[in-house]
Design a protein around this motif. Structure first.
Motif, PDB file in Angstrom:
ATOM      1  N   GLY A 341       0.803  -1.217   0.000  1.00 61.05           N
ATOM      2  CA  GLY A 341       0.000   0.000   0.000  1.00 61.05           C
ATOM      3  C   GLY A 341       0.834   1.263   0.000  1.00 61.05           C
ATOM      4  O   GLY A 341       0.508   2.240   0.692  1.00 61.05           O
ATOM      5  N   GLY A 342       1.916   1.286  -0.804  1.00 59.64           N
ATOM      6  CA  GLY A 342       2.762   2.467  -0.883  1.00 59.64           C
ATOM      7  C   GLY A 342       1.968   3.701  -1.250  1.00 59.64           C
ATOM      8  O   GLY A 342       1.102   3.666  -2.127  1.00 59.64           O
ATOM      9  N   SER A 343       2.249   4.829  -0.592  1.00 59.46           N
ATOM     10  CA  SER A 343       1.466   6.041  -0.810  1.00 59.46           C
ATOM     11  C   SER A 343       2.309   7.287  -1.051  1.00 59.46           C
ATOM     12  O   SER A 343       1.808   8.256  -1.621  1.00 59.46           O
ATOM     13  CB  SER A 343       0.539   6.282   0.392  1.00 59.46           C
ATOM     14  N   PHE A 344       3.592   7.278  -0.636  1.00 57.94           N
ATOM     15  CA  PHE A 344       4.400   8.497  -0.749  1.00 57.94           C
ATOM     16  C   PHE A 344       5.871   8.128  -0.615  1.00 57.94           C
ATOM     17  O   PHE A 344       6.237   7.171   0.080  1.00 57.94           O
ATOM     18  CB  PHE A 344       4.007   9.483   0.355  1.00 57.94           C
ATOM     19  N   MET A 345       6.717   8.927  -1.268  1.00 60.18           N
ATOM     20  CA  MET A 345       8.160   8.785  -1.123  1.00 60.18           C
ATOM     21  C   MET A 345       8.808  10.156  -1.265  1.00 60.18           C
ATOM     22  O   MET A 345       8.347  10.987  -2.049  1.00 60.18           O
ATOM     23  CB  MET A 345       8.734   7.842  -2.193  1.00 60.18           C
ATOM     24  N   ASN A 346       9.871  10.361  -0.505  1.00 58.28           N
ATOM     25  CA  ASN A 346      10.702  11.540  -0.698  1.00 58.28           C
ATOM     26  C   ASN A 346      12.149  11.124  -0.460  1.00 58.28           C
ATOM     27  O   ASN A 346      12.425  10.072   0.133  1.00 58.28           O
ATOM     28  CB  ASN A 346      10.306  12.661   0.263  1.00 58.28           C
ATOM     29  N   LEU A 347      13.071  11.924  -0.948  1.00 57.40           N
ATOM     30  CA  LEU A 347      14.501  11.671  -0.766  1.00 57.40           C
ATOM     31  C   LEU A 347      15.050  12.698   0.206  1.00 57.40           C
ATOM     32  O   LEU A 347      14.953  13.909  -0.031  1.00 57.40           O
ATOM     33  CB  LEU A 347      15.227  11.747  -2.111  1.00 57.40           C
ATOM     34  N   ILE A 348      15.608  12.227   1.328  1.00 56.57           N
ATOM     35  CA  ILE A 348      16.099  13.108   2.373  1.00 56.57           C
ATOM     36  C   ILE A 348      17.450  12.576   2.860  1.00 56.57           C
ATOM     37  O   ILE A 348      17.775  11.408   2.642  1.00 56.57           O
ATOM     38  CB  ILE A 348      15.117  13.183   3.563  1.00 56.57           C
ATOM     39  N   ASP A 349      18.216  13.414   3.510  1.00 54.92           N
ATOM     40  CA  ASP A 349      19.455  12.955   4.156  1.00 54.92           C
ATOM     41  C   ASP A 349      19.143  12.824   5.648  1.00 54.92           C
ATOM     42  O   ASP A 349      19.351  13.746   6.431  1.00 54.92           O
ATOM     43  CB  ASP A 349      20.594  13.935   3.908  1.00 54.92           C
ATOM     44  N   TYR A 350      18.665  11.660   6.034  1.00 55.93           N
ATOM     45  CA  TYR A 350      18.159  11.454   7.392  1.00 55.93           C
ATOM     46  C   TYR A 350      19.271  11.521   8.432  1.00 55.93           C
ATOM     47  O   TYR A 350      19.085  12.069   9.517  1.00 55.93           O
ATOM     48  CB  TYR A 350      17.450  10.100   7.465  1.00 55.93           C
ATOM     49  N   ASN A 351      20.426  10.947   8.117  1.00 53.38           N
ATOM     50  CA  ASN A 351      21.507  10.886   9.105  1.00 53.38           C
ATOM     51  C   ASN A 351      22.650  11.855   8.809  1.00 53.38           C
ATOM     52  O   ASN A 351      23.739  11.741   9.384  1.00 53.38           O
ATOM     53  CB  ASN A 351      22.045   9.458   9.217  1.00 53.38           C
ATOM     54  N   ASP A 352      22.402  12.807   7.894  1.00 52.95           N
ATOM     55  CA  ASP A 352      23.351  13.887   7.613  1.00 52.95           C
ATOM     56  C   ASP A 352      24.735  13.382   7.217  1.00 52.95           C
ATOM     57  O   ASP A 352      25.771  13.951   7.613  1.00 52.95           O
ATOM     58  CB  ASP A 352      23.473  14.818   8.831  1.00 52.95           C
ATOM     59  N   ASP A 353      24.771  12.312   6.400  1.00 54.08           N
ATOM     60  CA  ASP A 353      26.064  11.785   5.947  1.00 54.08           C
ATOM     61  C   ASP A 353      26.359  12.145   4.499  1.00 54.08           C
ATOM     62  O   ASP A 353      27.341  11.665   3.924  1.00 54.08           O
ATOM     63  CB  ASP A 353      26.114  10.265   6.129  1.00 54.08           C
ATOM     64  N   GLY A 354      25.496  12.990   3.881  1.00 52.69           N
ATOM     65  CA  GLY A 354      25.714  13.411   2.506  1.00 52.69           C
ATOM     66  C   GLY A 354      25.105  12.510   1.458  1.00 52.69           C
ATOM     67  O   GLY A 354      25.216  12.797   0.255  1.00 52.69           O
ATOM     68  N   HIS A 355      24.430  11.430   1.868  1.00 50.45           N
ATOM     69  CA  HIS A 355      23.802  10.500   0.927  1.00 50.45           C
ATOM     70  C   HIS A 355      22.285  10.592   1.054  1.00 50.45           C
ATOM     71  O   HIS A 355      21.750  10.735   2.164  1.00 50.45           O
ATOM     72  CB  HIS A 355      24.254   9.067   1.193  1.00 50.45           C
TER      73      HIS A 355
END
Length: 507
Positions: A341-355
């Motif tokens: 039931g996928g509904s949304f995706m975004n790309l973020i740097d969660y752990n602040d490692d540059g990836h």
């Protein structure tokens, strides 16, 4: 489980013939599980019986799987699968629903019995969370502008603090000032869902139909910022597009577009290459369910790649690596169950490692009678630097439809704001919006605002709306009637609220 069965680009006729030969040679010795792994796992992740309750398997999933193999109760049931328009002809030509049976009765009975005998009577979900209706982190702002039937398909802040609103019922695109005054509104086709604010014009992606369809009614229109310039429709005949992203994919200096054509039974992830104002379509994957797609350089080679979420049948996340000339190589980096039931995706740097990491929500519950599922919620998958992704965070959230990860309160850790289009209306209706305040070590307190159930929140956007240095939220409401009869629909109509703003009180 079977939205895209036999419609996956990785599943060839040779594979199909091989599977058929295996089954024909061993039909008397194979049990239901063995057969199900051949027929139910050929084009998407294998669906274990424990994924759904027995009633859902019996009344919805197994009959739908049967359609893919030409198994219908009546000929009328078969014909009802095709719309009486061009969309129906597209589906008919796809061969998705064969007119004659392609799976023998003995095998089909074994498969059905396997699922019905091994599925649980009900799914076990986590215990009810306590949600406090005192959201001190935010101030709720409700606009004076009301609508008869709230039908927001887009609610978004502009860089200047204005608000963009798409509405399905009125077929409109509107712009509000930062003081929530209606500045401009115009008619578009049904379902303005995605906007790109260009230098001279807005580029507006329009579904063409909010209701599921395969008919190519969708489009991308330009809305010039100068009143003396006419609007244009550079891209037409899209199959229910729900998101677009923009960038130069082949290095020629012109802006190209990637479009998520969600469709219904058919659809595509498509790239439109700009040839000095004329667009050439390149289908990257001809399958329904493309719901989000972003242009990002994922391997640091200087070229924009494409990261896409697919949310029907073969659910998962793909990266399409770009050679710099808009030639792409597909890599599936996350695979999900067809019941995810996928509904949304975004790309973020969660752990602040540059990836770039993947923020993902699962919560779609509209394909059959809603069932609360233990895997619905908010996920973060960390990137190891080589685009291998591993789950770092999961927060159970019934019917999650969108999430934002930010340090909303400025205390140095990541908080989460999430909306649900399919909360547990009986037990936790306040789950429609939850602010997860991080107490440290990814443990959270749960808050929402007093007016949370005056709308049904389907879209959300985050930005510094009031330019005070912190992140605010806007939530758009859509009064859709897949809810128990508890008076919510009547309340949404009475209130007529198209959106609310949650203004951050950090500063």
């Amino acid at each position: 489980m079977s939205i895209s069965c036999k419609n996956d680009s990785n599943y060839s006729n040779q594979d199909s013939n091989k599977d058929s030969e295996i089954v024909n040679n061993n039909i008397n010795t194979m049990d239901g599980e063995q057969l199900s792994r051949i027929y139910c796992g050929s084009c998407h992740e294998y669906p274990e019986p424990q994924l759904l309750d027995v009633d859902t398997w019996k009344n919805y999933m197994l009959p739908r799987m049967g359609y893919m193999y030409g198994i219908y109760k009546t000929s009328e049931e078969h014909e009802a699968l095709f719309e009486n328009n061009e969309g129906g002809e597209i589906v008919r030509a796809s061969g998705l629903f064969p007119s004659t049976r392609t799976l023998d009765s003995l095998s089909w009975n074994k498969i059905q019995n396997y699922y019905l005998n091994n599925a649980p009577r009900r799914l076990e979900v986590p215990p009810k969370k306590e949600i406090t209706k005192q959201l001190s982190q935010f101030t709720t702002i409700i606009p004076d502008q009301k609508v008869q039937i709230p039908s927001s398909t887009m609610a978004q802040f502009s860089d200047s603090g204005q608000i963009y609103l798409g509405d399905a019922v009125t077929r409109s695109f509107s712009i509000f000032s930062s003081q929530l005054e209606l500045l401009n509104t115009g008619n578009v086709q049904e379902g303005a869902v995605s906007i790109f604010d260009g230098e001279d014009a807005f580029w507006l992606t329009v579904m063409g139909s909010f209701s599921p369809t395969d008919e190519p009614r969708g489009l991308i229109a330009t809305l010039p910022k100068s009143p003396s310039v006419k609007s244009t429709v550079p891209i037409k005949r899209l199959q229910r597009p729900v998101h677009s992203d923009y960038g130069d994919l082949n290095g020629d200096g012109f802006m190209d577009i990637v479009v998520s054509e969600f469709g219904k039974w058919t659809g595509a992830l498509s790239v439109f290459i700009n040839n000095q104002g004329n667009y050439t379509k390149n289908v990257l994957l001809a399958t329904p369910g493309a719901i989000k797609s972003y242009m990002r350089d994922m391997n640091n080679d200087g070229h924009l790649d494409i990261v896409a979420l697919f949310a029907q049948g073969a659910e998962g996340v793909d990266i399409y690596y770009n050679d710099g000339k808009a030639n792409f190589t597909r890599s599936r980096v996350l695979k999900f169950s067809p019941s995810m039931g996928g509904s949304f995706m975004n790309l973020i740097d969660y752990n602040d490692d540059g990836h770039l990491d993947i923020l993902f929500t699962a919560g779609d519950n509209a394909d059959y009678k809603p069932v609360m599922k233990p895997w619905h919620g908010i996920y973060v998958f960390l990137n190891d630097g080589n685009n291998n992704f591993n789950q770092e965070l999961f927060i159970h959230h019934n019917g999650a439809y969108n999430a934002v990860v930010e340090d909303f309160d400025g205390d140095g850790d990541k908080d989460v704001a999430a909306i649900s289009f399919f909360p547990d209306w009986v037990n936790t209706p306040e789950e429609s919006f939850v602010y997860y305040k991080n107490k440290g070590d990814s443990t959270f307190e749960h808050f929402t605002f007093q007016e949370v159930n005056k709308g049904r929140w389907v879209v959300m956007h985050a930005s510094d709306y009031d330019k005070d240095g912190d992140i605010d939220l806007i939530l758009g409401s859509l009064a859709f009637e897949v809810v128990p009869k508890l008076g919510y629909v009547e309340q949404w109509m009475k209130e007529g609220i198209p959106f609310v703003i949650l203004q951050n009180n950090k500063f």
